[in-house]
Scaffold this motif. Sequence first.
Motif: not given
Ligand SMILES: Cc1cc2nc3c(=O)[nH]c(=O)nc-3n(C[C@H](O)[C@H](O)[C@H](O)COP(=O)(O)OP(=O)(O)OC[C@H]3O[C@@H](n4cnc5c(N)ncnc54)[C@H](O)[C@@H]3O)c2cc1C
Length: 342
Positions: A38, A49, A55, A167, A317
Motif C-alpha cells: 500500500y 498511517s 499529532n 511480499l 504503535s
Molecule cells: C486511530 C489512530 C490514531 C493514531 N494517532 C496517532 C497520532 O496522533 N500520532 C502518532 O504519532 N501516531 C498515531 N497513530 C499511530 C500511527 O498511525 C502508526 O504508528 C504509524 O502509522 C505506523 O506506521 P508504519 O509505517 O510503521 O506502518 P504502516 O503505515 O501500516 O505502513 C506499513 C507499510 O508496509 C507495507 N507492508 C506491510 N507488509 C507488507 C508486505 N508483506 N509486502 C509489501 N508491503 C508491506 C504496507 O503496505 C505499508 O506501506 C495512530 C494510529 C491510529 C490507528
Amino acid sequence: MSQESIVIVGAGIVGLYTAFSLLEKGVSPNEITVVAQYLPGDQSTYYTSPWAGGNFSCISPDDQTTIDYDKFTYTNIHKIQKKLGGAKCGLDNRPSTEYWDFQPSERKLKSLKSYLVNMEILPQEKLPDGAVYGISYLTWNFDCPRFLENFQNYLESQGIVFIRKKLTHISQAYLSSETKTVFNCTGIGAHSLGGVNDTKVYPSRGQVVVIKAPHVQVNKLRWGKDYATYIIPRPDSGGQVILGGYLQKDNWIGDTFKYETESIIKRTTELMPEILEAPLEIIRIAAGLRPSRHGGVRIAKEVAEEQKVLIHNYGASGYGYQAGYGMANSATDLLFKTKSKL
Ligand SMILES: Cc1cc2nc3c(=O)[nH]c(=O)nc-3n(C[C@H](O)[C@H](O)[C@H](O)COP(=O)(O)OP(=O)(O)OC[C@H]3O[C@@H](n4cnc5c(N)ncnc54)[C@H](O)[C@@H]3O)c2cc1C
C-alpha cells in the motif's frame, strides 16, 4: 551502485521517515527503492498511517529509548516541513492541552520540560473533574493522508523510486543482486511477513470520528487508566478534526461500530464543549490498527546472508508520526555501522 542498492519495504510514515533520513545522511536517492503493498493515497486496515490523528502527544511510553525518539522528532521535524514546502504541507504547529487521571512519570515530564515549546503545568483549578495533572504546550499536528502524499512526492522528486508490490517473504525485498541492504518498515505486516513473522507484534485498534469543525483549532487530550479521549485538528484541511478514541489491544477488526462512535462523541464534547458551537457535521468514521509490539519498537540489524543486510524498523504503535523520525535516525545509523564492518 544501482537504484535497488537499498530497498525500504513499507510506505507508511516509518518507511518515508527512513528514506528521508538516508538522504540526510548523504545516501544518493538513485540508490533507494521503496517497495510496498500500500502506498500513500491507499486505504486499508493493514495500512495504518492514513488513519492516525495525528499529532505529537504524551501517548508514547516513558522508557528512555522512546523518550529520545519523541524528542528527536519534535525538535527536528521542522526540517522535513521545510523540504516539503512549509506549513501548508500537512504539518504545522497548534496549541495542545493534555490531562491525566493519574500522575505521569517524572522521567517523561523531565524530558518534555527540556524541549516542548511554551510548556506550562496547569494549576489544579484548571483541570477537569477527576484529572490530577495537566500541561499545555505547542505541538505538531499532521493532516496524515495529505502529509503522506506530499512526503512521497518529495522523495520521488529527489529520485527515490516507489514500487507497488506485496511480499510474502522478506527475501523478496532483495530485488536484484545489486540489493545490499533492506529496511523492514512493514508495521503490522511484520506479524505475517515470511522470514520476519514477529509474533510480538499485535494491533491496538482505534476508532475515530472525523468531523468538519473549522472553529476547532486546538488539541485537547485526556488520558485515563483504561481510556483515551482526544480532539486533534488537521492543519489546513478545510476544518477537519479527528475525535477519538480507543486503544484496544489485540483487536484485529477494521470495522467501525455505532456504539463506539456515540461514546467518542459524548466523551469529546464533554472534554471540549466548544465543538458543539456549530452543528455537528460528521465526515466519516474510521478504524485503524496501531502496530504495537511487546517489548517496544524493533530497530535491529541482521546480516541475512553474505553481504546482505536487513535492518528492522517497526512497532511504532500509537506514536509513528511523533517518534518515527527518531526511530528512522537510529535505524539508518545501523547502515553506516554495517558498512564500516563489512
Ligand atoms: C486511530 C489512530 C490514531 C493514531 N494517532 C496517532 C497520532 O496522533 N500520532 C502518532 O504519532 N501516531 C498515531 N497513530 C499511530 C500511527 O498511525 C502508526 O504508528 C504509524 O502509522 C505506523 O506506521 P508504519 O509505517 O510503521 O506502518 P504502516 O503505515 O501500516 O505502513 C506499513 C507499510 O508496509 C507495507 N507492508 C506491510 N507488509 C507488507 C508486505 N508483506 N509486502 C509489501 N508491503 C508491506 C504496507 O503496505 C505499508 O506501506 C495512530 C494510529 C491510529 C490507528
